[in-house]
Write a protein that holds these residues in place. Structure first.
Motif, mmCIF file in Angstrom:
data_model
loop_
_atom_site.group_PDB
_atom_site.id
_atom_site.type_symbol
_atom_site.label_atom_id
_atom_site.label_comp_id
_atom_site.label_asym_id
_atom_site.label_seq_id
_atom_site.Cartn_x
_atom_site.Cartn_y
_atom_site.Cartn_z
ATOM 1 N N ALA A 55 -89.104 -89.135 112.560
ATOM 2 C CA ALA A 55 -90.107 -89.435 111.537
ATOM 3 C C ALA A 55 -90.780 -90.763 111.828
ATOM 4 C CB ALA A 55 -89.456 -89.473 110.154
ATOM 5 N N SER A 56 -92.054 -90.848 111.488
ATOM 6 C CA SER A 56 -92.800 -92.092 111.582
ATOM 7 C C SER A 56 -93.511 -92.313 110.266
ATOM 8 C CB SER A 56 -93.824 -92.031 112.729
ATOM 9 O OG SER A 56 -94.741 -90.970 112.502
ATOM 10 N N GLY A 57 -93.897 -93.547 110.020
ATOM 11 C CA GLY A 57 -94.577 -93.846 108.766
ATOM 12 C C GLY A 57 -93.586 -94.171 107.678
ATOM 13 N N GLY A 58 -94.049 -94.934 106.693
ATOM 14 C CA GLY A 58 -93.165 -95.324 105.608
ATOM 15 C C GLY A 58 -92.548 -96.677 105.907
ATOM 16 N N VAL A 59 -92.639 -97.587 104.949
ATOM 17 C CA VAL A 59 -92.160 -98.938 105.153
ATOM 18 C C VAL A 59 -90.668 -99.028 104.879
ATOM 19 C CG1 VAL A 59 -92.407 -101.335 104.426
ATOM 20 C CG2 VAL A 59 -94.422 -99.860 104.571
ATOM 21 N N THR A 60 -90.236 -98.427 103.800
ATOM 22 C CA THR A 60 -88.855 -98.510 103.389
ATOM 23 C C THR A 60 -88.090 -97.266 103.811
ATOM 24 O OG1 THR A 60 -89.215 -97.458 101.246
ATOM 25 C CG2 THR A 60 -89.611 -99.832 101.390
ATOM 26 N N ILE A 67 -88.926 -89.586 102.398
ATOM 27 C CA ILE A 67 -89.963 -88.738 101.809
ATOM 28 C C ILE A 67 -90.870 -88.174 102.897
ATOM 29 C CG2 ILE A 67 -91.915 -88.684 100.205
ATOM 30 C CD1 ILE A 67 -90.494 -90.930 98.650
ATOM 31 N N VAL A 68 -91.207 -89.012 103.890
ATOM 32 C CA VAL A 68 -92.023 -88.546 105.015
ATOM 33 C C VAL A 68 -91.339 -87.386 105.722
ATOM 34 C CG1 VAL A 68 -92.903 -89.165 107.295
ATOM 35 C CG2 VAL A 68 -93.189 -90.740 105.390
ATOM 36 N N ARG A 97 -92.442 -81.733 108.706
ATOM 37 C CA ARG A 97 -91.443 -80.713 108.991
ATOM 38 C C ARG A 97 -91.993 -79.559 109.823
ATOM 39 N NH1 ARG A 97 -86.692 -80.560 107.173
ATOM 40 N NH2 ARG A 97 -86.619 -78.286 107.211
ATOM 41 N N LEU A 98 -93.283 -79.268 109.705
ATOM 42 C CA LEU A 98 -93.825 -78.124 110.450
ATOM 43 C C LEU A 98 -93.726 -78.331 111.959
ATOM 44 C CD1 LEU A 98 -96.928 -78.717 111.763
ATOM 45 C CD2 LEU A 98 -97.515 -78.749 109.364
ATOM 46 N N ARG A 99 -93.548 -79.563 112.395
ATOM 47 C CA ARG A 99 -93.473 -79.834 113.834
ATOM 48 C C ARG A 99 -92.165 -79.355 114.445
ATOM 49 N NH1 ARG A 99 -94.784 -86.077 114.508
ATOM 50 N NH2 ARG A 99 -93.186 -86.190 112.891
ATOM 51 N N PHE A 100 -91.113 -79.243 113.619
ATOM 52 C CA PHE A 100 -89.817 -78.872 114.185
ATOM 53 C C PHE A 100 -89.085 -77.799 113.388
ATOM 54 C CE2 PHE A 100 -89.042 -82.274 111.203
ATOM 55 C CZ PHE A 100 -87.919 -81.862 110.519
ATOM 56 N N GLU A 137 -98.388 -87.067 97.238
ATOM 57 C CA GLU A 137 -97.628 -88.276 97.516
ATOM 58 C C GLU A 137 -98.506 -89.519 97.609
ATOM 59 O OE1 GLU A 137 -95.397 -84.735 98.784
ATOM 60 O OE2 GLU A 137 -97.442 -85.433 99.054
ATOM 61 N N ALA A 138 -99.820 -89.361 97.430
ATOM 62 C CA ALA A 138 -100.742 -90.501 97.517
ATOM 63 C C ALA A 138 -100.471 -91.473 96.377
ATOM 64 C CB ALA A 138 -102.188 -89.995 97.438
ATOM 65 N N PRO A 139 -100.629 -92.762 96.652
ATOM 66 C CA PRO A 139 -101.001 -93.367 97.941
ATOM 67 C C PRO A 139 -99.820 -93.854 98.747
ATOM 68 C CG PRO A 139 -101.156 -95.019 96.260
ATOM 69 C CD PRO A 139 -100.617 -93.775 95.577
ATOM 70 N N ILE A 140 -98.600 -93.439 98.359
ATOM 71 C CA ILE A 140 -97.410 -93.972 99.016
ATOM 72 C C ILE A 140 -97.411 -93.626 100.502
ATOM 73 C CG2 ILE A 140 -94.892 -93.978 99.008
ATOM 74 C CD1 ILE A 140 -96.244 -95.195 96.537
ATOM 75 N N LEU A 141 -97.720 -92.375 100.815
ATOM 76 C CA LEU A 141 -97.676 -91.924 102.198
ATOM 77 C C LEU A 141 -99.084 -91.733 102.741
ATOM 78 C CD1 LEU A 141 -94.823 -89.295 101.901
ATOM 79 C CD2 LEU A 141 -94.656 -91.718 102.439
ATOM 80 N N GLY A 142 -99.263 -92.099 103.986
ATOM 81 C CA GLY A 142 -100.586 -91.974 104.598
ATOM 82 C C GLY A 142 -100.837 -90.621 105.206
ATOM 83 N N ILE A 143 -100.431 -89.565 104.519
ATOM 84 C CA ILE A 143 -100.641 -88.206 105.011
ATOM 85 C C ILE A 143 -102.116 -87.850 104.835
ATOM 86 C CG2 ILE A 143 -100.020 -85.783 104.674
ATOM 87 C CD1 ILE A 143 -97.416 -87.036 103.313
#
Length: 599
Positions: A272-277, A283-284, A291-294, A359-365
């Motif tokens: 996983a990438s993204g997310g500060v904490t 959550i990411v 998840r669709l990647r794997f 999930e906005a704006p917490i995640l930059g999806i």
């Protein structure tokens, strides 16, 4: 063991089990004598295709899930012939205990002619406006991308004729026997008076030769074992078993069947990438875009735009729950786009659903999900560059039937029409962001809205805000929740940004903007640095999101504990019943002894 191995099977597998290296081998030159013999016998009346082409052809699939999607498409195309399901599962090759990937549907099946078309190269009869497959190449590329060998069982009814057909596409057989042409052994049977009668199209010797090759190079050791594979096909349908599955460079199967009994995972794809904490990263990891990647379950849940009425994808024994990405958006809006196609064609109108991820704006999806004839081609396509706040968390969905996908159906042909679409989608995202970014805590781009926003913050005594929202049930995707924030918001619903009794009331109506592809304002496309997110707002939302996630985990653990307690109580109840039965039997025996007359 990942692939299963024994000394007895060394001649039935390739020396190299890595897909990207399996095509690197020397091709022996054809002896001059054989060349002249072929000329004399007329064998050059047909074009020869070297087995190496099977591997080269399969490299069009860079992603293993893309190959699986091709086989799912074949079953979906059979809905018009009565198909109601496609099963995807793991099976075992009894010859060496290695895993096989099996696909089974209850579609119309293929008659002997149809299965030969399927297993030949570059032939397709799918030219309708609704069927997904059109190149006639998907079966070969997809099966050979997943494993070195595939065997097909198909049963069909054509009029009063019921036929069974078996075909073997074996890269291992062709390599090991040094063939210079692709040979696909086939067996056909006709049901006659309840018996399986062989259909011989050439000579009896050819039929027996095909049977011997299939028994030598397939997972099955006898004709009876082959025919047993039709027992669960019903009156019509197709089963494809792919074996000698490819491995990665570490000698592990590329497809992971062990970590999740209800899913098929891709190894080395889950970082996983993204997310500060830590909480944000968790959550990411659970969001569908990651998840669709794997996860095959996650990918297939969004693979088709429209939900099926009477068709199911059953992955490892459990149906896949379809998800409409458009239903997962908040502050959603519909934009109408009219691409300029050929001058002599009719006017095309495309609806683009665009909104913020829940999930906005917490995640930059962010990104556009582009479908073609109901099939997902480009998931979460980033038409804007990453690293800018503008466009953050904006997600869109559209069906672009006016452009053609690439052969692997993971991209589109780079035509001028596609480039114009990319430009238009970029503008749609930027326009949506400028209009609605304040709804997720960013400073408004519009000067009038920005003035109102600043005035409200001043009256409230600071930048801190609180969003009132409704709770919603979690939607499961691959065993995890993809719905961690409120239900979808509508523009018609009032949105309050309140603090200490003060609030900013913002409302609007859902609008449809008719946009033309010409005359785009390129200034709107430039990505700026404006739209700064209020720190207090994102901190509060982050804490709230993490709290929801933690609460959900607590509830899951409690649910597991309750189930365990119920199981223990049920066991105790059964034990108590058993003891009561024994006591009752003892009491009855004693009563019988007391009433027995003395002799």
């Amino acid at each position: 063991m990942a692939g299963g191995s024994s000394s007895g099977r060394s001649g039935r597998v390739l020396d190299c089990r890595s897909f990207w290296k399996a095509g690197a081998y020397e091709v022996p030159a054809t002896p001059t004598g054989e060349f002249h013999d072929a000329l004399e016998t007329g064998d050059f009346d047909r074009a020869r295709v070297h087995p190496k082409f099977l591997h080269t052809n399969a490299t069009s699939h860079k992603w293993a899930f893309g190959a699986i999607a091709e086989l799912l498409d074949n079953a979906v195309d059979e809905i018009s012939n009565g198909a109601t399901f496609i099963k995807v599962d793991k099976s075992i090759n009894l010859k060496d205990n290695s895993p096989m990937l099996v696909f089974q549907d209850d579609g119309g099946g293929m008659d002997p002619e149809g299965v030969r078309r399927c297993m030949s190269l570059g032939f397709s009869t799918k030219k309708s406006k609704t069927t997904i497959g059109q190149y006639g190449n998907g079966f070969k590329t997809s099966t050979m991308r997943l494993g070195a060998d595939a065997i097909v069982f198909t049963r069909a009814i054509r009029g009063s004729d019921v036929t069974l057909s078996i075909g073997l596409l074996s890269y291992t057989f062709l390599r090991r026997t040094m063939k210079d042409d692709i040979v696909v052994p086939m067996l056909d049977f006709k049901i006659q008076d309840g018996n399986n009668v062989p259909l011989v199209y050439g000579s009896q010797g050819d039929w027996k030769s095909s049977l011997k090759i299939i028994l030598d190079w397939s997972p099955f050791s006898s004709k009876e074992e082959l025919l047993q594979q039709f027992q669960d096909l019903g009156s019509h349908g197709t089963k494809v078993a792919i074996y000698n599955l490819w491995m990665n460079d570490d000698g592990l199967l590329e497809l992971d069947f062990e970590d999740d009994d209800e899913d098929i995972l891709l190894r080395d794809q889950g970082s996983a990438s993204g997310g500060v904490t830590k909480g944000q990263k968790e959550i990411v990891q659970q969001h569908i875009s990651h998840r669709l990647r794997f996860s095959l379950r996650a990918y297939t849940s969004i693979l088709y735009l429209k939900k099926f009425d009477n068709f199911r994808i059953i992955l490892r024994g459990r149906p896949v729950e379809q998800i409409r990405i458009a239903d997962e958006l908040k502050f959603k809006k519909v934009v109408t786009y009219k691409p300029q196609v050929a001058h002599d064609s009719h006017v095309v109108s495309v609806q683009v659903d665009v909104g913020f991820a829940k999930e906005a704006p917490i995640l930059g999806i962010f990104g556009m999900n582009v479908y073609h004839k109901n099939r997902l081609i480009m998931p979460f396509w980033k038409v804007l560059q990453e690293g800018s706040s503008r466009g953050r968390s904006v997600v869109g969905v559209l069906e672009a039937n006016f452009i053609e996908p690439a052969h692997d159906k993971q991209d589109f042909e780079r035509t001028p029409l596609f480039i114009r679409l990319e430009t238009k989608l970029r503008q749609i995202i930027v326009d949506f962001w400028k209009e609605k970014c304040h709804l997720i805590g960013y400073q408004p781009i519009d000067p009038q809205l920005r003035s109102q926003y600043k005035a409200t913050l001043k009256d409230s005594g600071g930048p801190g805000t609180h969003v009132h929202h409704r709770a919603s049930g979690a939607r499961r995707t691959g065993g995890l929740s993809s719905n961690l924030l409120p239900e979808t918001y509508d523009d018609a619903e009032a949105v309050r940004l309140a603090n200490n009794g003060s609030h900013l009331q913002l409302s609007g109506q859902v609008q449809e903007n008719n946009m033309e592809s010409e005359g785009l304002d390129e200034d709107l496309v430039e990505i700026g640095s404006s739209g700064v997110l209020d720190p207090n707002f994102i901190e509060k939302l982050s804490e709230e999101n993490i709290a929801l996630f933690s609460r959900r985990e607590e509830l899951r653990q409690r649910d597991t504990q309750l189930k365990q307690t119920i199981g223990d109580l049920e066991n105790e109840l059964e034990e108590t019943k058993r003891m009561c039965g024994q006591l009752a039997a003892q009491v009855k025996a004693r009563k019988n002894q007391q009433h027995r007359p003395y002799m």
